[in-house]
Scaffold this active site. Structure first.
Site, PDB file in Angstrom:
ATOM      1  N   LYS A 270      -4.188  -1.795  14.513  1.00 59.86           N
ATOM      2  CA  LYS A 270      -3.612  -0.668  14.816  1.00 59.86           C
ATOM      3  C   LYS A 270      -3.879  -0.927  16.360  1.00 59.86           C
ATOM      4  O   LYS A 270      -4.830  -0.926  16.802  1.00 59.86           O
ATOM      5  CB  LYS A 270      -3.966   0.551  13.885  1.00 59.86           C
ATOM      6  CG  LYS A 270      -3.475   0.585  13.093  1.00 59.86           C
ATOM      7  CD  LYS A 270      -3.781   1.360  12.145  1.00 59.86           C
ATOM      8  CE  LYS A 270      -2.748   2.022  11.057  1.00 59.86           C
ATOM      9  NZ  LYS A 270      -3.537   0.827   9.876  1.00 59.86           N
TER      10      LYS A 270
ATOM     11  N   GLU B 159       0.777  -1.284   0.067  1.00 59.01           N
ATOM     12  CA  GLU B 159      -0.093   0.164   0.374  1.00 59.01           C
ATOM     13  C   GLU B 159       0.991   1.390  -0.326  1.00 59.01           C
ATOM     14  O   GLU B 159       2.413   1.042   0.126  1.00 59.01           O
ATOM     15  CB  GLU B 159      -0.851  -0.053   0.665  1.00 59.01           C
ATOM     16  CG  GLU B 159      -0.179   0.074   2.732  1.00 59.01           C
ATOM     17  CD  GLU B 159      -0.423   0.968   3.367  1.00 59.01           C
ATOM     18  OE1 GLU B 159      -0.430   1.565   2.655  1.00 59.01           O
ATOM     19  OE2 GLU B 159      -0.587   0.173   4.635  1.00 59.01           O
TER      20      GLU B 159
END
Length: 343
Positions: A192, A57
């Site tokens: 995360k 990404e």
């Protein structure tokens, strides 16, 4: 198997105009390149020959860290993928053209744009392409384009998820729904740690996503090796992961796989330190009214400040670690598929 590969490539060439260089102005036709996808020559060659390719990404470049650290990290991650025997395919949208595999010049251009570039999720793709914008692709968008061209493995730092208090705000990353409908394997350091990990795992279950912890039964928490949440399943080698991916493909389940690998112990940030920084950053974000797509970059940046730069160092280390494993899985998968096609 060989016929499937040929069919996929024929479909690719039929639907997309593949070029080596993006077209710039002067044609007089404003819609000439709308819908074009540009694939680099090395990625095209690797896909045509059934070789290992790893998608990467680009929001980590545009929004994850400052220049020139973002450019250096991007180049180092690509080098790790190559060293492990796979071809890196960093994905971004530049001047309205989705690019699969970036040149050194394109990487630098995106790195210098930084946060002035768009952060592109699924909902933003059509608008960015139509307006000839440029930006970094999030997990969900990278999955979409990787799947379009036949890339099976995608490496990132950590995926998005259900935000704290998401049961009230409904702030849930499109990464999760994309995993439920796009057959791509995402290799990350888990979710995360600024997010609600238990609710994220519940949401992934609802979406039918296979969730694997690599080498552990405790789901990783990005900056920390453990979240305290038991992983649905554990695999311990790249070959085991590749077999899972191949079975998922053969059964045509049409859903993604999340493989979560713990951050290396020497780079793990103390759980108490990071949790304190996260809580502080969350309060500040709430006070400032920072929400939506702007929240995660703000939180990661603020947590880095509060930990004296330790969280950014850990972020870079875990991305590199993920890239190594992702490339190994991609190589193992290519070998399985090559053996199947020749038998």
């Amino acid at each position: 198997m060989a016929s499937n590969a040929l069919s996929r490539l024929a479909n690719l060439h039929r639907h997309f105009h593949i070029t080596k260089n993006s077209t710039k102005g002067g044609s007089g036709n404003e819609n000439q390149n709308v819908g074009t996808i540009k694939i680099s020559q090395d990625v095209t060659t690797a896909l045509a020959n059934g070789k290992a390719v790893v998608a990467l990404e680009s929001t980590i470049i545009s929004h994850g860290m400052p220049y020139p650290q973002n450019l250096e990290t991007a180049k180092e991650v690509e080098a790790i993928v190559r060293d492990k025997g796979a071809v890196p395919a960093t994905i971004a949208i530049l001047e309205g053209i989705p690019c699969i595999g970036l040149s050194g010049e394109e990487l630098e251009r995106l790195a210098k744009l930084g946060t002035s570039a768009r952060k592109i999720s699924r909902r933003d793709i059509a608008h960015v392409v139509a307006t000839r914008g440029s930006g970094g692709t999030t997990v969900s968008t990278t999955m979409i384009f990787a799947s379009m061209v036949g890339i099976s493995i995608f490496v990132t730092g950590g995926i998005g998820g259900v935000h704290k208090h998401g049961e009230s705000t409904l702030d849930i990353s499109s990464d999760l729904t994309e995993l439920g409908r796009t057959p791509i394997t995402v290799v990350s350091a888990g979710v995360k740690s600024i997010l609600d990990i238990p609710r994220t795992l519940e949401y992934l279950e609802t979406q039918g996503v296979s969730v694997v912890a690599y080498g552990t039964d405790d789901f990783p928490a990005f900056f920390s090796e453990k979240s305290g949440c038991k992983a649905p399943c554990q695999l311990d080698t790249p070959e085991e992961c590749a077999r899972l991916i191949e079975v998922n493909r053969k059964l045509d389940l049409k859903s993604g796989i999340l493989i979560a690998i713990p951050i290396p112990k020497e780079h793990s940030v103390s759980g108490n330190i990071i949790e304190s920084a996260i809580q502080t950053a969350l309060r500040e974000a709430s006070d400032k009214g920072i929400t939506g797509s702007a929240e995660t970059p703000y939180l990661l940046s603020r947590v880095n400040e509060l930990t004296g730069g330790a969280s950014l160092e850990s972020n870079i280390a875990l991305v590199k670690n993920n890239a190594g494993l992702g490339a190994q899985i991609a190589v193992a998968l290519a070998q399985i598929q090559d053996h199947s096609s020749s038998s």
